[in-house]
Write a protein that holds these residues in place. Structure first.
Motif, PDB file in Angstrom:
ATOM      1  N   SER A  68     -39.012 -33.666  23.065  1.00  0.00           N
ATOM      2  CA  SER A  68     -38.104 -33.072  22.084  1.00  0.00           C
ATOM      3  C   SER A  68     -36.725 -33.729  22.112  1.00  0.00           C
ATOM      4  N   LEU A  69     -36.424 -34.468  23.167  1.00  0.00           N
ATOM      5  CA  LEU A  69     -35.140 -35.168  23.252  1.00  0.00           C
ATOM      6  C   LEU A  69     -35.143 -36.472  22.468  1.00  0.00           C
ATOM      7  N   GLU A  70     -36.328 -36.927  22.067  1.00  0.00           N
ATOM      8  CA  GLU A  70     -36.399 -38.159  21.282  1.00  0.00           C
ATOM      9  C   GLU A  70     -35.606 -37.958  19.993  1.00  0.00           C
ATOM     10  N   GLY A  71     -34.843 -38.966  19.634  1.00  0.00           N
ATOM     11  CA  GLY A  71     -34.011 -38.889  18.440  1.00  0.00           C
ATOM     12  C   GLY A  71     -32.579 -38.488  18.730  1.00  0.00           C
ATOM     13  N   LEU A  72     -32.304 -38.001  19.946  1.00  0.00           N
ATOM     14  CA  LEU A  72     -30.918 -37.684  20.310  1.00  0.00           C
ATOM     15  C   LEU A  72     -30.089 -38.948  20.165  1.00  0.00           C
ATOM     16  N   THR A  73     -28.950 -38.835  19.487  1.00  0.00           N
ATOM     17  CA  THR A  73     -28.089 -39.993  19.252  1.00  0.00           C
ATOM     18  C   THR A  73     -26.683 -39.701  19.764  1.00  0.00           C
ATOM     19  N   VAL A  74     -26.109 -40.679  20.450  1.00  0.00           N
ATOM     20  CA  VAL A  74     -24.734 -40.600  20.944  1.00  0.00           C
ATOM     21  C   VAL A  74     -23.980 -41.795  20.376  1.00  0.00           C
ATOM     22  N   THR A  75     -22.752 -41.556  19.905  1.00  0.00           N
ATOM     23  CA  THR A  75     -21.939 -42.621  19.321  1.00  0.00           C
ATOM     24  C   THR A  75     -20.554 -42.631  19.960  1.00  0.00           C
ATOM     25  N   HIS A  76     -20.090 -43.831  20.327  1.00  0.00           N
ATOM     26  CA  HIS A  76     -18.735 -44.046  20.829  1.00  0.00           C
ATOM     27  C   HIS A  76     -18.067 -45.088  19.935  1.00  0.00           C
ATOM     28  N   ARG A  77     -16.758 -44.997  19.809  1.00  0.00           N
ATOM     29  CA  ARG A  77     -15.969 -46.050  19.145  1.00  0.00           C
ATOM     30  C   ARG A  77     -14.878 -46.497  20.092  1.00  0.00           C
ATOM     31  N   ARG A  78     -14.555 -47.780  20.002  1.00  0.00           N
ATOM     32  CA  ARG A  78     -13.528 -48.323  20.883  1.00  0.00           C
ATOM     33  C   ARG A  78     -12.796 -49.452  20.169  1.00  0.00           C
ATOM     34  N   TYR A  79     -11.485 -49.471  20.311  1.00  0.00           N
ATOM     35  CA  TYR A  79     -10.675 -50.604  19.878  1.00  0.00           C
ATOM     36  C   TYR A  79     -10.809 -51.681  20.940  1.00  0.00           C
ATOM     37  N   VAL A  80     -11.023 -52.917  20.526  1.00  0.00           N
ATOM     38  CA  VAL A  80     -11.171 -54.027  21.464  1.00  0.00           C
ATOM     39  C   VAL A  80      -9.800 -54.690  21.628  1.00  0.00           C
ATOM     40  N   PRO A  81      -9.159 -54.520  22.780  1.00  0.00           N
ATOM     41  CA  PRO A  81      -7.818 -55.087  22.964  1.00  0.00           C
ATOM     42  C   PRO A  81      -7.849 -56.609  23.110  1.00  0.00           C
ATOM     43  N   TYR A  82      -6.748 -57.221  22.769  1.00  0.00           N
ATOM     44  CA  TYR A  82      -6.643 -58.687  22.845  1.00  0.00           C
ATOM     45  C   TYR A  82      -6.784 -59.188  24.281  1.00  0.00           C
ATOM     46  N   ALA A  83      -6.530 -58.338  25.261  1.00  0.00           N
ATOM     47  CA  ALA A  83      -6.695 -58.736  26.663  1.00  0.00           C
ATOM     48  C   ALA A  83      -8.159 -59.056  26.995  1.00  0.00           C
ATOM     49  N   HIS A  84      -9.099 -58.613  26.154  1.00  0.00           N
ATOM     50  CA  HIS A  84     -10.522 -58.874  26.408  1.00  0.00           C
ATOM     51  C   HIS A  84     -11.027 -60.154  25.744  1.00  0.00           C
ATOM     52  N   ALA A  85     -10.176 -60.821  24.996  1.00  0.00           N
ATOM     53  CA  ALA A  85     -10.585 -62.087  24.378  1.00  0.00           C
ATOM     54  C   ALA A  85     -10.706 -63.153  25.461  1.00  0.00           C
ATOM     55  N   HIS A  86     -11.842 -63.868  25.458  1.00  0.00           N
ATOM     56  CA  HIS A  86     -12.075 -64.900  26.471  1.00  0.00           C
ATOM     57  C   HIS A  86     -12.221 -66.292  25.874  1.00  0.00           C
ATOM     58  N   TYR A  87     -12.408 -66.370  24.575  1.00  0.00           N
ATOM     59  CA  TYR A  87     -12.739 -67.652  23.954  1.00  0.00           C
ATOM     60  C   TYR A  87     -11.879 -67.874  22.727  1.00  0.00           C
ATOM     61  N   ALA A  88     -11.876 -69.115  22.242  1.00  0.00           N
ATOM     62  CA  ALA A  88     -11.130 -69.469  21.034  1.00  0.00           C
ATOM     63  C   ALA A  88     -11.530 -68.535  19.906  1.00  0.00           C
ATOM     64  N   GLY A  89     -10.601 -68.272  19.024  1.00  0.00           N
ATOM     65  CA  GLY A  89     -10.865 -67.377  17.906  1.00  0.00           C
ATOM     66  C   GLY A  89     -10.864 -65.915  18.314  1.00  0.00           C
ATOM     67  N   ASN A  90     -10.291 -65.639  19.495  1.00  0.00           N
ATOM     68  CA  ASN A  90     -10.224 -64.278  20.029  1.00  0.00           C
ATOM     69  C   ASN A  90     -11.601 -63.643  20.225  1.00  0.00           C
ATOM     70  N   LEU A  91     -12.609 -64.470  20.519  1.00  0.00           N
ATOM     71  CA  LEU A  91     -13.960 -63.960  20.742  1.00  0.00           C
ATOM     72  C   LEU A  91     -14.042 -63.216  22.075  1.00  0.00           C
ATOM     73  N   VAL A  92     -14.862 -62.178  22.093  1.00  0.00           N
ATOM     74  CA  VAL A  92     -15.093 -61.351  23.277  1.00  0.00           C
ATOM     75  C   VAL A  92     -16.511 -61.622  23.754  1.00  0.00           C
ATOM     76  N   ASP A  93     -16.702 -61.701  25.058  1.00  0.00           N
ATOM     77  CA  ASP A  93     -18.033 -62.032  25.577  1.00  0.00           C
ATOM     78  C   ASP A  93     -19.024 -60.882  25.404  1.00  0.00           C
ATOM     79  N   GLY A  94     -20.300 -61.232  25.394  1.00  0.00           N
ATOM     80  CA  GLY A  94     -21.365 -60.263  25.187  1.00  0.00           C
ATOM     81  C   GLY A  94     -21.455 -59.216  26.278  1.00  0.00           C
ATOM     82  N   ALA A  95     -21.021 -59.552  27.491  1.00  0.00           N
ATOM     83  CA  ALA A  95     -21.063 -58.592  28.586  1.00  0.00           C
ATOM     84  C   ALA A  95     -20.204 -57.363  28.278  1.00  0.00           C
ATOM     85  N   TYR A  96     -19.152 -57.553  27.499  1.00  0.00           N
ATOM     86  CA  TYR A  96     -18.291 -56.430  27.107  1.00  0.00           C
ATOM     87  C   TYR A  96     -19.108 -55.405  26.326  1.00  0.00           C
TER      88      TYR A  96
END
Length: 134
Positions: free
Chosen positions: A4-32
């Motif tokens: 009966s728990l199937e279908g339970l959905t949880v949603t989070h939102r987050r602003y990605v700060p510039y401190a997390h940019a690791h690559y040119a073009g302000n790209l953030v790595d997939g591990a984030y």
């Protein structure tokens, strides 16, 4: 726990700060993104089992579009399978707002259509349920 728990959905939102940019073009790595999926999984376990649970594995991780500093990313996890001690969760990360440094130092916009940046399937484990009380 039951299916009966199937279908339970949880949603989070987050602003990605510039401190997390690791690559040119302000790209953030997939591990984030994977760490954010882990936060969603923790809430799923709390809601389903009153325990933070432990992440056991990811499968079928797909990075579909770039995540950039200045984005607002929304992560959703949906329970797709419930076992005795395991839960399978399908994850999706979407950019819903994006920084627009080309239009001004602090310019940003809400995207008309979210951009899916990553998907994955994960398995979490939770403590065994207590023995049935008579």
């Amino acid at each position: 726990m039951t299916g009966s728990l199937e279908g339970l959905t949880v949603t989070h939102r987050r602003y990605v700060p510039y401190a997390h940019a690791h690559y040119a073009g302000n790209l953030v790595d997939g591990a984030y993104v994977l760490s954010l999926f882990g936060d969603v999984a923790t809430e799923v376990c709390i809601r389903t089992d009153n325990d933070e649970g432990l992440f056991a594995s990811y499968s079928d991780v797909q990075f579909r579009a770039p995540l950039r500093a200045g984005d607002v990313v929304e992560m959703t996890g949906t329970v797709t399978r419930v076992g005795r001690r395991s839960r399978t969760i399908d994850f999706e990360a979407r950019v819903v707002c994006r920084g627009r440094p080309d239009k001004g130092e602090s310019a940003a916009e809400v995207l008309a259509e979210p951009v899916i940046v990553a998907t994955a399937t994960g398995t979490v484990v939770v403590p065994a349920p207590p023995p049935a009380q008579l």
